[in-house]
Design an enzyme around this catalytic site. Structure first.
Site, PDB file in Angstrom:
ATOM      1  N   GLU A 250       0.765  -1.227   0.025  1.00 11.10           N
ATOM      2  CA  GLU A 250      -0.011   0.066   0.046  1.00 11.10           C
ATOM      3  C   GLU A 250       0.820   1.221  -0.049  1.00 11.10           C
ATOM      4  O   GLU A 250       0.585   2.321  -0.883  1.00 11.10           O
ATOM      5  CB  GLU A 250      -0.888  -0.027   1.285  1.00 11.10           C
ATOM      6  CG  GLU A 250      -1.970   1.134   1.047  1.00 11.10           C
ATOM      7  CD  GLU A 250      -2.905   1.375   2.365  1.00 11.10           C
ATOM      8  OE1 GLU A 250      -3.071   0.178   2.753  1.00 11.10           O
ATOM      9  OE2 GLU A 250      -3.378   2.276   2.729  1.00 11.10           O
ATOM     10  N   ARG A 328      -7.735   2.301  13.320  1.00 11.61           N
ATOM     11  CA  ARG A 328      -8.696   1.075  13.157  1.00 11.61           C
ATOM     12  C   ARG A 328      -8.490   0.091  14.291  1.00 11.61           C
ATOM     13  O   ARG A 328      -9.492  -0.517  14.706  1.00 11.61           O
ATOM     14  CB  ARG A 328      -8.250   0.370  11.769  1.00 11.61           C
ATOM     15  CG  ARG A 328      -9.412  -0.536  11.359  1.00 11.61           C
ATOM     16  CD  ARG A 328      -9.058  -1.154   9.868  1.00 11.61           C
ATOM     17  NE  ARG A 328      -9.499  -0.376   8.653  1.00 11.61           N
ATOM     18  CZ  ARG A 328     -10.758  -0.412   8.443  1.00 11.61           C
ATOM     19  NH1 ARG A 328     -11.852  -1.111   8.993  1.00 11.61           N
ATOM     20  NH2 ARG A 328     -11.105   0.097   7.320  1.00 11.61           N
ATOM     21  N   GLU A 730     -10.419  -8.756   3.744  1.00 16.06           N
ATOM     22  CA  GLU A 730      -9.776  -8.540   5.139  1.00 16.06           C
ATOM     23  C   GLU A 730     -10.687  -9.275   6.292  1.00 16.06           C
ATOM     24  O   GLU A 730      -9.982 -10.107   6.961  1.00 16.06           O
ATOM     25  CB  GLU A 730      -9.379  -7.129   5.615  1.00 16.06           C
ATOM     26  CG  GLU A 730      -8.628  -6.304   4.710  1.00 16.06           C
ATOM     27  CD  GLU A 730      -8.454  -4.854   5.164  1.00 16.06           C
ATOM     28  OE1 GLU A 730      -9.446  -4.223   4.826  1.00 16.06           O
ATOM     29  OE2 GLU A 730      -7.463  -4.778   5.705  1.00 16.06           O
TER      30      GLU A 730
HETATM   31  N1  MTE Z   1      -6.028 -11.575  -1.605  1.00 16.07           N
HETATM   32  C1  MTE Z   1      -5.025 -11.976  -2.335  1.00 16.07           C
HETATM   33  N2  MTE Z   1      -4.863 -13.159  -3.124  1.00 16.07           N
HETATM   34  N3  MTE Z   1      -3.726 -11.164  -2.552  1.00 16.07           N
HETATM   35  C2  MTE Z   1      -3.627 -10.013  -1.690  1.00 16.07           C
HETATM   36  O1  MTE Z   1      -2.577  -9.428  -1.441  1.00 16.07           O
HETATM   37  N4  MTE Z   1      -4.841  -8.498  -0.130  1.00 16.07           N
HETATM   38  C3  MTE Z   1      -5.806  -8.420   0.961  1.00 16.07           C
HETATM   39  C4  MTE Z   1      -7.082  -8.809   0.392  1.00 16.07           C
HETATM   40  N5  MTE Z   1      -6.962 -10.119  -0.185  1.00 16.07           N
HETATM   41  C5  MTE Z   1      -4.852  -9.580  -0.749  1.00 16.07           C
HETATM   42  C6  MTE Z   1      -5.832 -10.571  -0.695  1.00 16.07           C
HETATM   43  C7  MTE Z   1      -5.777  -7.101   1.305  1.00 16.07           C
HETATM   44  S1  MTE Z   1      -4.824  -6.601   2.650  1.00 16.07           S
HETATM   45  C8  MTE Z   1      -6.846  -6.399   0.827  1.00 16.07           C
HETATM   46  S2  MTE Z   1      -7.063  -4.933   1.800  1.00 16.07           S
HETATM   47  C9  MTE Z   1      -7.934  -6.635   0.013  1.00 16.07           C
HETATM   48  O2  MTE Z   1      -7.772  -7.963  -0.523  1.00 16.07           O
HETATM   49  C10 MTE Z   1      -7.913  -5.700  -1.151  1.00 16.07           C
HETATM   50  O3  MTE Z   1      -8.624  -5.865  -2.200  1.00 16.07           O
HETATM   51  P1  MTE Z   1     -10.225  -5.594  -2.367  1.00 16.07           P
HETATM   52  O4  MTE Z   1     -10.239  -4.234  -1.616  1.00 16.07           O
HETATM   53  O5  MTE Z   1     -10.457  -5.778  -3.475  1.00 16.07           O
HETATM   54  O6  MTE Z   1     -10.829  -6.605  -1.266  1.00 16.07           O
HETATM   55  N1  HPA Z   2      -7.584   0.631   5.448  1.00 13.62           N
HETATM   56  C1  HPA Z   2      -6.414   0.260   4.622  1.00 13.62           C
HETATM   57  N2  HPA Z   2      -5.743   1.071   4.291  1.00 13.62           N
HETATM   58  C2  HPA Z   2      -6.126   2.273   4.737  1.00 13.62           C
HETATM   59  C3  HPA Z   2      -7.004   2.865   5.364  1.00 13.62           C
HETATM   60  C4  HPA Z   2      -7.810   1.962   5.840  1.00 13.62           C
HETATM   61  O1  HPA Z   2      -8.851   2.277   6.688  1.00 13.62           O
HETATM   62  N3  HPA Z   2      -6.713   4.164   5.629  1.00 13.62           N
HETATM   63  C5  HPA Z   2      -5.820   4.481   4.926  1.00 13.62           C
HETATM   64  N4  HPA Z   2      -5.230   3.438   4.303  1.00 13.62           N
HETATM   65 MO1  MOS Z   3      -5.319  -4.120   2.866  1.00 17.54          MO
HETATM   66  S1  MOS Z   3      -4.200  -3.944   4.662  1.00 17.54           S
HETATM   67  O1  MOS Z   3      -6.156  -2.594   3.656  1.00 17.54           O
HETATM   68  O2  MOS Z   3      -4.225  -3.431   1.777  1.00 17.54           O
END
Ligand code: MTE
Ligand code: HPA
Ligand code: MOS
Length: 777
Positions: A250, A328, A730
């Site tokens: 990120e 959070r 998550e």
């Molecule tokens: N799934 C896979 N296969 N690889 C990843 O890196 N990241 C996770 C989750 N699932 C991840 C994953 C995290 S930390 C987040 S915030 C979300 O996917 C981000 O994607 P989304 O917002 O589309 O759920």
């Molecule tokens: N979640 C994940 N990533 C972020 C957030 C959050 O709430 N705020 C800023 N970056």
């Molecule tokens: Mo997920 S920890 O918000 O990239």
């Protein structure tokens, strides 16, 4: 690509599969993944003359740089140049939330692995050899490695923050039971399969294009522009997909991209920088370790009347995303329970570890572990099951969270009761008890883990996204958004949205790379919100195009636009199929000079948060669920296996069942790993000891639960979720917290004198010590 006969055969088989897929969608990346054709940064076709770079980093955690001698390294044949902070034309600053992090150390180093210089050479091998020739002299300063040490020294990133509800001090006086204690949860290595990396290439007029493995293309673009002292429009960032991010990309994909771009800026040549695993493990931050204390007060009938906690977050040597992660933790401090009197405080402690960062759950899991520990402690001391306390306190409709949001469409009790009845909790409890009564060398333990996770970036201004949709002349469609595919399947979801609106097959839709020149000023793909935000923008753009196309069709067919629908690539008047096909309609629209491109913007409505009062409505909605986790502990060895995990999860109305199930299973295992076996170790000098997969154990096929069953909770979903399909990335990680307590319950069954400890991960060593402490057997 050269195709032989068997390749052609394979392709025709795949066509057959893809026809079947129109009904039940699979991750669209699955074809290229299994064939090894998916592109990552390391697969970019590099230009002739491309240089390769390696980072020279600090061999001490804290100190003053007395001297660095690059002469031998520079003299090595094939070394082009070594860049330091002195070569930065703009600002030597990459801090995202707080400007407290230099790209390259100047006269001090703050963590072991802190970048000091970039060695650019003809090959990576030469650059690595050159790195060994650099001589550095550091005058060491005291090293802080824990939150407690930092707090004692007043070393904080920001002022502590507190969420307060009701009057806990007064409420504690009315409590039948009050318990206090401390907990620790360790960090966690992201271990994305694709290590951090970037490839920068010079275009004309000082423009640099960066191919990056980042969740935040705009962060890379903005920071590169700032460090180079150029306008953002000079920097283009392109992302095809990531081999995993998990939050680790990120913010922390940025420095490597900036370094590659810095070298490109000076050399006017393309530069590739990909960390090897050792470098990545040493130089990047991880999930934050937390040292916490709690105080929980309960009534006679086990209602939690008051809860206090202080969280010491080990932020590492710079802020990175720590203040947001800390926030959070407060939002999720009471998990899925209603507690009328709350006072929770978090302090981001500045230490000499690599800056810790986002990791799936983003501080939420750390907060939830503490209240689950408090409940376990209370249950043990009162002499009831943790389940009795959990059950007595689950959130209800219209309950208020400590941050002021009123809980709506609450599924806490629904998921809890569902999992209990579907999987017959009494039978499971009986089985565990009978097993324990008839076995002395093995003991079973069981725990329930409810979750409640808020969906939205907690920083309200980040909750927006855009989509750019083109319909090409032949009726095929290209979609660009800010969504970064990192394995979570977001591209597949985007494709489904467009296919639904236009009623065309998936083959007609292409999800383009994520590129800052097509979609600008974007939030990172994070907070589980990527599909909601970018999906809603895509939906808006597609619907706007559809509206135009309906008008074109209506004019031609001499009906009103309201009578027109599109189905399976044909135009219908009400329910009646016409001869007008999708492709003809697109040609017609072109001839009529109707725009076949749309750009849409979506910003989550309803959300707000006032940080001065720490009250508001920060989340679009919450995701709920409950897991039952059962383990068997080998009481001779301290090792354990997970017999089963049974989950009822709130998907809303899942739009992609296979993908969402994959997210639940993957997150669960990652959560179990964090709680039980993944042990990050730094020594007192701040050196990472668990610096390879031989010393950092992640769950493998032998350690995952033997059975994982997931039942979708039948709910209506939520309007703010994309097509009512709730965010899933998550939340399920936090089911893994149950693993800790299941193991602890098995230890208790073997050793009645065991003193409950809340110190995660609960590794086999700790289990063994727990089994035999104060134990006369
Ligand atoms: N799934 C896979 N296969 N690889 C990843 O890196 N990241 C996770 C989750 N699932 C991840 C994953 C995290 S930390 C987040 S915030 C979300 O996917 C981000 O994607 P989304 O917002 O589309 O759920
Ligand atoms: N979640 C994940 N990533 C972020 C957030 C959050 O709430 N705020 C800023 N970056
Ligand atoms: Mo997920 S920890 O918000 O990239």
């Amino acid at each position: 690509m050269h195709k032989n006969k068997s390749n052609n055969e394979l392709e025709s088989q795949l066509d057959a599969v893809s026809i079947a897929l129109k009904k039940s969608i699979k991750n669209l990346d699955s074809y290229t993944h299994v064939r090894g054709e998916s592109l990552y940064v390391d697969d970019v076709n590099i230009r002739q003359g491309t240089f390769h770079a390696v980072v020279f980093d600090s061999p001490k955690a804290h100190g003053k740089i007395k001297s660095v001698d690059y002469s031998k390294a520079e003299a090595l044949e094939g070394v082009e140049r070594i860049f330091t902070y002195k070569d930065i034309p703009g600002k030597n600053q990459i801090g995202g939330i707080i400007p407290d992090e230099p790209l390259f150390a100047e006269d001090e180093v703050h963590f072991w692995g802190m970048p000091i210089a970039l060695i650019v050479a003809e090959t990576e091998f030469i650059a690595r050899k050159a790195r060994d020739l650099i001589e550095i002299e550091i005058e060491e300063l005291p090293v802080i490695t824990t939150g407690k040490q930092a707090k004692e020294k007043g070393s904080l990133i920001t002022k502590p923050r507190s969420f307060v509800l009701g009057d806990p001090e007064k409420a504690f006086k009315d409590c039948e039971y009050v318990f206090e204690g401390e907990t620790f949860s360790n960090g966690q290595e992201h271990l994305y399969i694709e290590a951090q990396g970037a490839y920068a290439e010079p275009l004309e007029n000082g423009t640099i294009k960066i191919t990056s493995s980042t969740q935040g293309p705009t962060a890379v673009q903005r920071t590169t522009a700032q460090v180079l002292g150029v306008a953002m429009h000079k920097i283009e960032v392109d992302v095809t997909r990531l081999g995993g991010g998990f939050g680790g990309k990120e913010d922390q994909a940025t420095p490597w991209a900036v370094m590659a771009a810095l070298a490109t800026y000076h050399l006017n040549q393309s530069v590739k920088l990909i960390l090897n695993r050792h470098d990545d493990l040493r130089m990047t931050g991880k999930r934050h370790p937390y040292e916490s204390t709690y105080k929980i007060g309960l009534s006679k009938d086990l209602k939690i009347l008051a809860y206090e906690a202080e969280f010491l977050q080990n932020a590492g040597a710079a802020a990175d995303l720590s203040p947001a992660v800390a926030e959070r933790t407060l939002f999720h401090a009471t998990n899925s329970y209603y507690v009328p009197n709350v006072n929770v405080t978090v302090a981001s402690c500045k230490t000499n570890l690599p800056p810790n960062t986002a990791f799936r759950g983003f501080g939420g899991p750390q907060g939830m572990f503490v209240i689950e520990s408090a409940i376990a402690k209370a249950a043990h001391d009162i002499g009831v099951t943790p389940r009795a306390i959990q059950e007595a306190n689950l959130l209800d409709e219209n309950d208020v969270f400590s941050y002021g949001q009123i809980a709506k469409k609450v599924e806490a009790k629904n998921s809890w009761e569902s999992v209990k009845s579907i999987y017959n909790i009494e039978a499971i409890e009986r089985e565990v008890e009978e097993f324990n009564n008839s076995n002395s060398a093995y003991k079973k333990g069981m725990a329930l883990m409810p979750i409640c996770f808020g969906i939205s970036f907690t920083n309200t201004p980040m909750n927006h996204a855009r989509a750019l949709v083109h319909i090409y002349l032949d009726g095929s469609v290209g979609i660009s958004t800010a969504a970064v595919e990192m394995g979570q399947g977001v591209n597949t979801k985007m494709m489904q949205i467009a296919a639904n609106v236009f009623s065309v097959p998936y083959e007609k839709i292409k999800i383009e790379t994520t590129n800052t020149t097509r979609v600008a000023n974007t939030s990172p793909s994070a907070a589980s919100s990527t599909a909601d935000l970018n999906g809603k923008a895509t939906l808006k753009a597609c619907n706007a195009l559809l509206k135009r196309l309906k008008t074109v069709a209506a004019t031609y067919l001499k009906v009103t636009p309201e009578q027109i629908t599109l189905k399976d690539e044909f135009v219908y008047i009400k329910a009646k199929k016409t001869q007008l096909e999708w492709t003809q309609l697109i040609s017609m629209a072109m001839l009529e000079r109707v725009a076949l491109t749309e750009n849409a913007h979506y910003a989550t409505p309803e959300i707000h948060f006032d940080k001065t009062r720490e009250k508001g409505h920060p989340f679009a909605y919450h995701v709920y669920g409950t897991a039952i986790i059962t383990t068997t502990v080998d009481c001779t060895r301290g090792t354990y296996k997970f017999d089963s995990v049974k989950i009822v999860h709130d998907y809303g109305k899942s739009m992609s069942k296979g993908i969402d199930l994959g997210q639940v299973e993957g997150a669960l295992v990652q959560g179990i790993g964090w709680m039980t076996m993944e042990e990050i170790a730094y020594n007192d000098e701040g050196k990472l000891l668990s610096n390879a997969l031989s010393t950092y154990k992640i769950p493998d096929i032998f350690s995952v639960p033997k059975i994982v069953e997931t039942v979708p909770l039948e709910t209506k979903g939520h309007e703010l979720a994309i097509l009512k399909s709730k965010a899933v990335g998550e939340p399920p990680l936090m089911y893994g917290i149950g693993a800790y307590f299941a193991i602890q319950n098995a230890i208790k069954a073997f050793n009645p004198n065991y003193d409950l400890k809340f110190h995660a991960p609960i590794t086999p060593e700790k289990v063994l010590m727990g089994l035999y402490e104060k134990n006369n057997i």
